[in-house]
Design an enzyme around this catalytic site. Structure first.
Site, PDB file in Angstrom:
ATOM      1  CE  LYS A  53      -3.732  -2.859   2.243  1.00 55.54           C
ATOM      2  NZ  LYS A  53      -4.741  -2.857   2.998  1.00 55.54           N
ATOM      3  CD  GLN A  97      -3.340  -4.528   6.438  1.00 56.90           C
ATOM      4  OE1 GLN A  97      -3.871  -3.409   5.793  1.00 56.90           O
ATOM      5  NE2 GLN A  97      -4.175  -5.562   5.853  1.00 56.90           N
ATOM      6  CG  ASP A 120     -10.197  -0.692   5.300  1.00 53.33           C
ATOM      7  OD1 ASP A 120      -9.970  -1.014   4.257  1.00 53.33           O
ATOM      8  OD2 ASP A 120      -9.278  -0.840   6.106  1.00 53.33           O
TER       9      ASP A 120
HETATM   10  N1  L37 Z   1      -8.382  -2.665   3.111  1.00 45.90           N
HETATM   11  N2  L37 Z   1      -7.137  -4.540   3.530  1.00 45.90           N
HETATM   12  C1  L37 Z   1      -7.729  -3.853   3.724  1.00 45.90           C
HETATM   13  N3  L37 Z   1      -8.290  -3.619   5.259  1.00 45.90           N
HETATM   14  C2  L37 Z   1      -7.321  -4.460   6.003  1.00 45.90           C
HETATM   15  O1  L37 Z   1      -8.204  -4.615   7.231  1.00 45.90           O
HETATM   16  N4  L37 Z   1      -6.658  -6.625   5.871  1.00 45.90           N
HETATM   17  C3  L37 Z   1      -6.840  -5.958   5.440  1.00 45.90           C
HETATM   18  C4  L37 Z   1      -6.958  -5.569   4.222  1.00 45.90           C
HETATM   19  N5  L37 Z   1      -6.342  -6.518   2.858  1.00 45.90           N
HETATM   20  C5  L37 Z   1      -6.082  -7.092   2.364  1.00 45.90           C
HETATM   21  O2  L37 Z   1      -5.364  -5.521   1.650  1.00 45.90           O
HETATM   22  N6  L37 Z   1      -5.480  -7.784   1.202  1.00 45.90           N
HETATM   23  C6  L37 Z   1      -5.096  -8.020   0.125  1.00 45.90           C
HETATM   24  C7  L37 Z   1      -4.504  -9.128  -0.050  1.00 45.90           C
HETATM   25  C8  L37 Z   1      -4.172  -9.654  -1.234  1.00 45.90           C
HETATM   26  C9  L37 Z   1      -3.286  -8.369  -1.655  1.00 45.90           C
HETATM   27  C10 L37 Z   1      -3.311  -7.248  -1.247  1.00 45.90           C
HETATM   28  C11 L37 Z   1      -4.651  -6.973  -0.165  1.00 45.90           C
HETATM   29  C12 L37 Z   1      -2.926  -8.782  -3.295  1.00 45.90           C
HETATM   30  O3  L37 Z   1      -2.536  -7.789  -3.795  1.00 45.90           O
HETATM   31  N7  L37 Z   1      -2.321  -9.962  -3.339  1.00 45.90           N
HETATM   32  C13 L37 Z   1      -1.361 -10.832  -3.995  1.00 45.90           C
HETATM   33  C14 L37 Z   1      -0.298 -11.826  -4.030  1.00 45.90           C
HETATM   34  C15 L37 Z   1      -0.034 -10.996  -2.668  1.00 45.90           C
HETATM   35  C16 L37 Z   1       1.485 -12.186  -2.356  1.00 45.90           C
HETATM   36  O4  L37 Z   1       2.400 -12.249  -2.788  1.00 45.90           O
HETATM   37  O5  L37 Z   1       1.389 -12.042  -1.623  1.00 45.90           O
HETATM   38  C17 L37 Z   1      -1.884 -10.983  -5.728  1.00 45.90           C
HETATM   39  O6  L37 Z   1      -1.472 -11.161  -6.513  1.00 45.90           O
HETATM   40  O7  L37 Z   1      -2.949 -11.302  -5.098  1.00 45.90           O
END
Ligand code: L37
Ligand code: NAP
Length: 280
Positions: A53, A97, A120
């Site tokens: 982020k 988070q 959020d």
């Molecule tokens: N807004 N998001 C918000 N608030 C929260 O309180 N927990 C939480 C939340 N969750 C969150 O940010 N989840 C999330 C999950 C996956 C990705 C980003 C955010 C993401 O980009 N995943 C990648 C792989 C990342 C990795 O290698 O671990 C994907 O391509 O799915």
């Protein structure tokens, strides 16, 4: 014919570049958007997401602050930080988070965030507004899901949408969003009788259960749009809640994991933050 693979990574990058233009304009007017991210404790997945982020903020030109607090922090200290961020004019969006370490009261913390800075969309005021059709912050993951479906060119109104999972952060708000788009929505959960047959009714199937590869090929209506929200770590690999190799042979379009909904979650967080700064 194998399904169209919906490239969330590419779509998210496109959205970020559109946001960058808005941020450049806002900054030139002295209104650069600012996001505060609060990370409590040492959940490794949360640390990864918070880093992503921050990187997205830097790329787009959003001012960002990261507040890392030990899991030993008291509820009162955490609430005091939220109060401080609520009052800070540099900060347009506040994200705490989740999940918080045990011992801390998530509900009280979310309730303390100024609903106007609740990027959020978890504050009860925003949840309520979404459900009665008023403008509100939409939780980032469901907002990303809807955007991906729209970008396939699928008409949503009148379609059967099945949402598998009813959490407050994904399933429930996703169902509410598709209802707002005039879909006919079914929500399934762990007590649903015959989940497989329910899923197979969906023209659009959104899966957010946290069960690796639960959804198989014969759970899916041929030609359906399948959005896999799941992020599960299995043997050092990330897999979704959908059995991708089976379902891609049945669906009309499908998101991969990784590279589907995940990057969209972050792009929508950026959008919510820019939107706050862009109305004042
Ligand atoms: N807004 N998001 C918000 N608030 C929260 O309180 N927990 C939480 C939340 N969750 C969150 O940010 N989840 C999330 C999950 C996956 C990705 C980003 C955010 C993401 O980009 N995943 C990648 C792989 C990342 C990795 O290698 O671990 C994907 O391509 O799915
Ligand atoms: P959650 O809070 O654990 O909720 C899971 C939901 O699925 C619950 O409603 C549960 O039913 C239901 N469920 C569980 N097993 C089921 C089964 N076998 N059949 C039918 N329903 C079942 O999870 P969440 O926070 O919504 O997250 C879901 C998944 O999405 C996780 O893998 C998570 O990591 C991922 N996620 C991804 C992103 C992203 O940005 N990509 C963001 C958030 C979450 P009950 O209500 O009856 O218990």
């Amino acid at each position: 014919m194998a399904a169209q693979i919906i490239n969330g990574k590419e779509i998210a990058a496109q959205i970020r570049s559109e946001l960058k233009e808005r941020v450049d304009r806002l900054a030139s007017e002295g209104r650069r958007p600012g996001l505060a991210v609060v990370l409590v404790g040492d959940n490794p997945a949360s640390a990864v997401y918070v880093r992503m982020k921050k990187k997205a903020c830097q790329e787009i030109g959003i001012y960002s602050e990261e507040h890392r607090l030990p899991s030993t922090i008291s509820q009162g200290e955490l609430l005091a930080l939220v109060d401080q961020l609520n009052a800070d004019p540099k900060i347009h969006g506040i994200l705490v988070q989740l999940p918080l370490p045990k011992g801390l009261d998530e509900e009280e913390v979310i309730n303390r965030i100024d609903p106007r800075k609740d990027v959020d969309g978890f504050h009860p005021v925003n949840v309520g507004k979404l459900s009665i059709g008023l403008p509100a912050f939409v939780p980032c993951t469901p907002a990303g899901v809807l955007e991906l479906v729209k970008r396939t060119g699928t008409t949503i109104a009148g379609k059967k949408v099945v949402v598998l999972g009813r959490s407050n952060i994904v399933g429930k708000p996703a169902a509410m969003l598709f209802l707002r788009e005039n879909a006919t929505v079914t929500i399934c959960h762990s007590r649903t009788v015959n989940v497989k047959d329910e899923c197979a009714q969906g023209d659009i199937l959104v899966v957010a259960v946290g069960q690796p590869q639960l959804v198989k090929g014969d759970w899916v209506k041929p030609g359906a749009v399948v959005i896999d929200v799941g992020i599960n770590r299995v043997d050092g690999q990330i897999v979704g809640d959908v059995d991708f190799s089976e379902v891609k042979e049945v669906a009309g379009a499908i998101t991969p994991v990784p590279g589907g909904v995940g990057p969209m979650t972050i792009a929508m967080l950026m959008k919510n933050t820019v939107d706050v700064a862009d109305v004042k």
